[in-house]
Design a protein around this motif. Structure first.
Motif, mmCIF file in Angstrom:
data_model
loop_
_atom_site.group_PDB
_atom_site.id
_atom_site.type_symbol
_atom_site.label_atom_id
_atom_site.label_comp_id
_atom_site.label_asym_id
_atom_site.label_seq_id
_atom_site.Cartn_x
_atom_site.Cartn_y
_atom_site.Cartn_z
ATOM 1 N N LEU A 218 0.842 -1.197 0.000
ATOM 2 C CA LEU A 218 0.000 0.000 0.000
ATOM 3 C C LEU A 218 0.875 1.243 0.000
ATOM 4 O O LEU A 218 1.878 1.317 0.736
ATOM 5 N N ALA A 219 0.469 2.227 -0.822
ATOM 6 C CA ALA A 219 1.095 3.544 -0.806
ATOM 7 C C ALA A 219 0.101 4.516 -0.193
ATOM 8 O O ALA A 219 -1.067 4.584 -0.616
ATOM 9 N N LEU A 220 0.524 5.275 0.803
ATOM 10 C CA LEU A 220 -0.361 6.204 1.507
ATOM 11 C C LEU A 220 -0.143 7.626 1.023
ATOM 12 O O LEU A 220 0.936 7.979 0.504
ATOM 13 N N ALA A 221 -1.180 8.449 1.228
ATOM 14 C CA ALA A 221 -1.092 9.847 0.841
ATOM 15 C C ALA A 221 -0.111 10.579 1.747
ATOM 16 O O ALA A 221 0.150 10.164 2.885
ATOM 17 N N ALA A 222 0.443 11.680 1.242
ATOM 18 C CA ALA A 222 1.374 12.467 2.042
ATOM 19 C C ALA A 222 0.681 12.992 3.292
ATOM 20 O O ALA A 222 -0.448 13.497 3.233
ATOM 21 N N GLY A 223 1.335 12.827 4.424
ATOM 22 C CA GLY A 223 0.773 13.316 5.674
ATOM 23 C C GLY A 223 -0.219 12.378 6.327
ATOM 24 O O GLY A 223 -0.800 12.727 7.371
ATOM 25 N N ALA A 224 -0.436 11.209 5.756
ATOM 26 C CA ALA A 224 -1.402 10.260 6.332
ATOM 27 C C ALA A 224 -0.877 9.704 7.652
ATOM 28 O O ALA A 224 0.330 9.544 7.844
ATOM 29 N N ASP A 225 -1.814 9.429 8.562
ATOM 30 C CA ASP A 225 -1.465 8.800 9.849
ATOM 31 C C ASP A 225 -1.355 7.293 9.620
ATOM 32 O O ASP A 225 -2.357 6.606 9.405
ATOM 33 N N LEU A 226 -0.142 6.781 9.673
ATOM 34 C CA LEU A 226 0.081 5.379 9.330
ATOM 35 C C LEU A 226 -0.696 4.436 10.236
ATOM 36 O O LEU A 226 -1.278 3.443 9.772
ATOM 37 N N GLU A 227 -0.738 4.716 11.540
ATOM 38 C CA GLU A 227 -1.422 3.827 12.471
ATOM 39 C C GLU A 227 -2.932 3.821 12.241
ATOM 40 O O GLU A 227 -3.576 2.775 12.350
ATOM 41 N N GLU A 228 -3.498 4.997 11.910
ATOM 42 C CA GLU A 228 -4.932 5.039 11.630
ATOM 43 C C GLU A 228 -5.272 4.220 10.391
ATOM 44 O O GLU A 228 -6.256 3.473 10.370
#
Length: 862
Positions: A218-228
């Motif tokens: 998975l690639a997350l958006a910039a600034g995303a809370d990884l734990e959430e």
């Protein structure tokens, strides 16, 4: 006492060098083993983590995820892209070639793409494909060319004549990109990438709609809370699935992949333990002689008020300092060797990515250091105890040249009990595995455990009893080697201190015994496997194709160096009906040209006769045929005639799935097809490995250069023997090389013992010089001592190694076949030569020291 200890070490620096070298080599072994393991773990971790590219999270689901679950995860807030790492096998066909490839999906986001694009672009639409450069070269295609891919699914169907049905989907793909070759170590890299949606369709076909996605990145958006995001994704998948960071998943995968490497580390540390045990014997000898040399000094210390405890601490402190310095040198040596090895490997074109940097950790530094200090200190305990027994009055008279007392009766009883018990356990292990007649893993493990215990107990018995055997053996051999005055003196000096001589010889005994054990075991295993292969495979080489062999292929095989005889065989399928009405089919073959007995290693196993069909055991088991069954054979296929032949099945231990008929019976089924199989025999003195490689490379080159020529399948006893032989030779070379370290340490001990013996007999040698002994005679006397000590250890070790090697191979391979005792004469001769030459070399420095001392100076009383 500290200053006194340091002063004594400086005064005895030359005498401590050999003991330091022994510890240095042992700790270098430990350091190199730990560094090698750390390098493997780091290489694995880097390879695994790189396969995830720049992903933020990894989802691992042992039960698999469906396409709908994939879509749900992609819809989670702050999830920019989801990439499945699912792989699928397929056949890819170019203009003239077909190859099996591994299909993967191109990542929807560049941060998730681990493939390295060399040319063109990655697939973005169905019908596109990117191939690795090697696959494209083999398929003879480039960018813009088209290939076809075929994916099959097999479904069990009891109503089908074949037991199931197969459906396939073939698609035409346009090559849009070329990929650099992935590291072979990366187990989850694809050799062909297609558009993700098209991969999902093919996965659904191949898996019959079952969940096909076992790992996602998975690639997350910039600034995303990884734990959430992790919690949100975890709520959408089965509780058994895991959502981890790349670092977490890479560590877990590395631990799983390096499980076998941990076993390798244990084995390497086992060899290091042998080296350190030998080093301990050398150290014990060194300190015993040093204590004897310092008798007057220690006695004077006692006279001026030194307590026993202070004397003991002085000896142990000296050992601890020596162990520390030698261990530091060993760590440096081991690190240097590993660094040099990595530097060389990094310059080679290997499939596995190698980082040339060292992975130094506290464990790599502390483990060898602590081990070296503890071994050195423990080895000095007995000499330290000897030092406390020195009486103050000993300072009043010289102690030089005094004979050591002989061993006691208790030691003789103990060594006899250990030898009888140990060899008894070895015999019991061999009896258990032979009498059981079972290849059960539990039985083999039980016998192996009993045999291992017996080997250790008997080896300890040899070491304990060497004080009785070594001196007597030296006297016996010495009578043949040393008839002159100097020879008799050398023999007498060799056995003057039986415990020291036995301890020195024992150090070499351990190394030689283990080397001989491995050589004997390997040779016995090779002979056992060769005999078994000769009974299973009727010929050395079998070259077979589904159609017919061309004249050029036949000539190529017959022209290979080492091929002495060959026969051609034809094949055909026949229907076979048993007396109870059950029917099946067989692939049968018969000689078309040549004499079968000329190529057979075991004629009785594969010689067909009229009215007999020779059926391999695996084929008989698969087709439900038993030895002695009466079979009615008839032609199979639309062109088969109505001929029916009744034969008796002879089930043999042959390998393969082709039965044999005599030519006359085979001809009754109609026109004999062109030969599709060639059997060849190699000369007894031929290099089988080279012959097999030559046949393989020649036939492969022909299939690539001659259009329409099919590459045949190559099998046979020579192929298997070459494979087994390469494995055995490689393992033997590695093991003997590792055990060679202990032999080197033992030979350092021989040199050390001779050096200290020269010092101990300084006045005696001077007296002999004064009486007319020449320098050459003195050198010869010391050389004979070194050869006798080294020879005694090597002889006892070789005999013990023969027994251990044969017993071990018997326990491991008795379930396969009878294991003969094979004596590796070449290896024994090499070991004997090394031991004798090393004994001579070990005497060089002590002899140089002895002849340089003036007789007048040596006769002076301190």
């Amino acid at each position: 006492m500290l200053r006194l200890t340091l002063h004594q070490m400086r005064a005895s620096a030359g005498r401590l060098v050999a003991a330091g070298i022994a510890i240095m080599l042992g700790t270098a072994f430990v350091a190199a083993s730990l560094l090698a393991t750390a390098t493997i773990e780091r290489t694995t971790y880097n390879s695994v983590s790189s396969s995830y590219s720049d992903a933020d999270l990894v989802v691992v689901a042992s039960g698999g995820l469906t396409d709908d679950e994939l879509a749900s995860i992609a819809a989670v807030e702050d999830v920019d892209a989801v990439h499945t790492m699912a792989l699928l096998g397929a056949e890819a066909s170019g203009p003239s070639r077909t190859e099996y490839v591994t299909l993967g999906g191109a990542a929807p986001d560049s941060s998730l793409e681990s493939a390295d694009l060399a040319e063109g672009e990655l697939p973005t639409a169905p019908g596109q494909v990117a191939l690795t450069t090697a696959v494209a070269e083999r398929l003879q295609v480039g960018i813009g060319d088209e290939i076809s891919s075929s994916v099959e699914q097999w479904e069990a169907d009891p109503d089908s004549p074949d037991g199931g049905t197969s459906q396939s989907q073939t698609a035409t793909l346009t090559v849009v990109g070329l990929l650099n070759e992935p590291d072979a170590f990366l187990f989850n890299r694809a050799s062909a990438l297609i558009e993700p949606d098209q991969l999902s369709e093919l996965l659904a076909l191949a898996r019959g709609g079952e969940p096909a996605h076992y790992e996602l990145t998975l690639a997350l958006a910039a600034g995303a809370d990884l734990e959430e995001v992790r919690d949100a994704v975890g709520g959408l998948v089965d509780p058994s699935a895991h959502v981890r960071t790349v670092e977490e998943q890479a560590k877990i995968t590395t631990a799983q992949l390096t499980g076998n490497d941990q076993i390798m580390t244990v084995l390497l540390l086992g060899f290091a333990t042998v080296a350190l045990a030998v080093a301990a014997l050398v150290i014990t000898n060194t300190f015993q002689v040093l204590v004897a040399q310092r008798t007057r000094t220690l006695a004077l210390l006692r006279c001026v008020g030194a307590a026993k405890a202070q004397v003991r601490r002085s000896v142990l402190l000296e050992a601890a300092i020596l162990g520390t310095l030698a261990s530091i040198a060993g760590i440096a040596l081991g690190s240097g060797l590993v660094a040099a090895g990595l530097a060389v490997l990094s310059t080679l074109e290997l499939d596995v990515p190698i980082d040339s940097g060292l992975t130094l950790s506290p464990a790599v530094i502390l483990a060898p250091l602590i081990t070296g200090v503890l071994v050195t200190t423990a080895a000095a305990l007995v000499p330290a105890r000897m030092a406390t027994r020195v009486a103050p009055l000993a300072a009043l008279h010289p102690m030089e040249g005094r004979d050591a007392p002989s061993a006691g009766r208790a030691r003789a009883v103990l060594s006899t009990a250990l030898l009888v018990g140990g060899f008894g356990l070895l015999a019991l292990a061999m009896v258990v595995v032979r009498s059981s007649g079972s290849d059960s893993e539990d039985t083999i493990l039980l016998a192996l455990g009993v045999g291992l215990l017996g080997g250790i107990v008997s080896l300890v018995g040899l070491l304990v009893g060497s004080v009785f055997v070594v001196p007597r053996l030296i006297r016996l051999v010495g009578r043949l080697a040393g008839q002159g005055v100097t020879g008799k003196i050398a023999i007498a000096n060799s056995v003057r201190n039986p415990k020291r001589t036995a301890s020195t010889a024992s150090a070499l005994l351990i190394g030689v015994a283990l080397v001989t054990m491995m050589s004997t075991g390997a040779m016995s295993a090779r002979e056992t496997l060769t005999n078994e292969l000769d009974s299973r495979f009727p010929v050395d080489l079998s070259v077979a194709t589904g159609e017919s062999l061309s004249d050029v292929q036949i000539s190529a095989v017959e022209g290979v160096d080492g091929v002495t005889e060959s026969v051609l065989l034809s094949q055909r399928d026949v229907d076979a009906a048993n007396e109870d009405g059950t029917s099946t089919w067989l692939t049968v073959a018969a000689v078309e040209d040549g004499e079968l007995q000329n190529v057979l290693r075991d004629p009785a196993a594969a010689q067909p006769e009229p009215g007999i069909v020779v059926v391999p055991s695996e084929m008989a088991s698969w087709q439900g045929i038993e030895d002695g069954d009466r079979l009615s054979l008839s032609g199979s296929g639309p062109e088969a005639g109505s001929t029916e032949v009744t034969v008796t099945a002879r089930v043999t231990g042959l390998d393969g799935m082709v039965a044999l008929l005599d030519p006359a019976t085979f001809a009754e089924f109609g026109e004999v097809a062109p030969a599709s199989m060639l059997w060849a025999r190699l000369a007894d003195d031929a290099n089988e490995r080279d012959a097999v490689r030559s046949v393989q490379s020649t036939l492969t080159d022909l299939s690539e250069s001659v259009e329409g020529l099919q590459a045949p399948e190559i099998s046979g006893a020579a192929v298997e023997r070459a494979a087994y032989g390469q494995v055995v030779d490689t393992l033997l070379a590695v093991v003997v090389g590792l055990l060679g370290v202990s032999v080197v340490i033992a030979l350092v001990g021989v040199a050390n013992t001779l050096s200290l013996s020269v010092i101990e007999r300084r006045r005696e040698s001077a007296m002999l010089r004064a009486l007319g002994l020449t320098k050459a005679q003195l050198r010869g006397m010391l050389a004979l001592e070194g050869v006798l000590i080294a020879g005694a250890g090597a002889l006892i070790g070789a005999i013990a190694g023969l027994l251990y090697g044969w017993a071990g191979s018997t326990v491991m391979l008795s379930s396969v076949a009878e294991v003969p005792l094979m004596v590796p004469w070449r290896d024994l001769a090499l070991v004997a030569a090394v031991a004798l030459v090393a004994g001579l070399l070990a005497s060089a420095l002590p002899a140089r020291s002895a002849v340089r001392t003036s007789p007048v100076a040596a006769l002076g009383v301190e």
